[in-house]
Write an enzyme that holds these catalytic residues in place. Structure first.
Site, short mmCIF file in Angstrom:
data_model
loop_
_atom_site.label_atom_id
_atom_site.label_comp_id
_atom_site.label_asym_id
_atom_site.label_seq_id
_atom_site.Cartn_x
_atom_site.Cartn_y
_atom_site.Cartn_z
N HIS A 121 -18.14 11.74 -23.43
CA HIS A 121 -18.13 10.92 -24.65
C HIS A 121 -16.73 10.37 -24.96
O HIS A 121 -16.60 9.45 -25.74
CB HIS A 121 -18.63 11.78 -25.81
CG HIS A 121 -19.51 11.08 -26.79
ND1 HIS A 121 -20.24 9.95 -26.51
CD2 HIS A 121 -19.79 11.37 -28.09
CE1 HIS A 121 -20.92 9.58 -27.58
NE2 HIS A 121 -20.66 10.42 -28.55
N ASN A 144 -18.80 8.91 -34.67
CA ASN A 144 -19.81 8.26 -35.50
C ASN A 144 -19.25 7.59 -36.75
O ASN A 144 -19.99 6.94 -37.48
CB ASN A 144 -20.91 9.25 -35.87
CG ASN A 144 -21.68 9.71 -34.65
OD1 ASN A 144 -21.56 9.16 -33.57
ND2 ASN A 144 -22.48 10.74 -34.82
N ASP A 174 -18.46 4.95 -23.95
CA ASP A 174 -19.31 5.51 -22.89
C ASP A 174 -20.70 4.89 -22.98
O ASP A 174 -21.11 4.42 -24.03
CB ASP A 174 -19.39 7.03 -23.03
CG ASP A 174 -20.00 7.46 -24.36
OD1 ASP A 174 -19.41 7.16 -25.40
OD2 ASP A 174 -21.08 8.09 -24.35
N ASN A 189 -23.85 5.40 -31.45
CA ASN A 189 -23.54 5.55 -32.87
C ASN A 189 -22.14 5.07 -33.24
O ASN A 189 -21.94 4.55 -34.33
CB ASN A 189 -23.72 7.01 -33.31
CG ASN A 189 -25.17 7.43 -33.28
OD1 ASN A 189 -26.08 6.62 -33.44
ND2 ASN A 189 -25.39 8.72 -33.06
#
Length: 187
Positions: free
Chosen positions: A20, A66, A91, A112
């Site tokens: 991530h 997020n 990613d 997100n």
């Protein structure tokens, strides 16, 4: 000309080198190659460098993935950067490991962090470089997959592809979005 180059990821040692955090990894390599040093500033780690006549503000948001939009909006306003000179590196589970896709607009594609940026800056009209992390995980294990580090055999591929991502960022600033998409989307 000034550009804001954002690498998405999560701050903290527990997230370092996870799938991530590929955006952070690309910016770390870019800064190292440019002899730029990140400083802890408002909403993120920030480094400044230049590529020929272009000034680059490199941002690794510390707002967590997020909520990345807060950091992006703040730095766009602070540095007076328009969405046309914003590039976000994120990613992408839908792309095979190491495959990259540059686009100048579009939806969040289920990401997100990108969704929060779109919401915060009020437009989908900004460049994003999606870096494939693959999707070789069992049903229901997506969160664990993206928050795990790359295994050694994948890290070699990732390191090679990060160098191409760096060249893509430079090209975005020097040659523009369309030329860069033509040059890099099939690599």
């Amino acid at each position: 000309m000034k550009y804001l180059i954002v690498g998405l990821g999560n701050p903290g040692d527990e997230y370092r080198n996870t799938r991530h955090n590929i955006g952070f990894m690309v910016l770390d390599a870019f800064a190292k190659a440019s002899n730029a040093v990140f400083q802890d500033k408002r909403y993120g780690f920030v480094a400044e460098t230049s590529v020929k006549n272009c000034q680059l503000v490199l941002l690794k948001p510390t707002t967590f993935m997020n909520l990345s939009g807060n950091a992006v909006r703040y730095w766009m306003n602070k540095e007076n950067i328009t969405p046309e000179r914003l590039l976000v590196i994120a990613d992408d589970l839908a792309l095979p490991l190491g495959k990259m896709r540059l686009r100048g607009q579009g939806s969040n594609g289920g990401h997100n962090g990108l969704g929060n940026i779109i919401s915060a800056i009020g437009t989908q009209q900004f460049a994003r470089l999606r870096f494939g992390i693959g999707n070789d995980f069992p049903m229901g294990a997506q969160i664990k997959f993206v928050l795990d580090p790359f295994p050694a055999e994948e890290q070699t591929i990732v390191d090679e592809r990060i160098q191409i991502a760096i060249e893509c960022v430079r090209s975005f600033c020097l040659a523009g979005l369309e030329n860069t998409m033509t040059q890099f989307n099939n690599k």
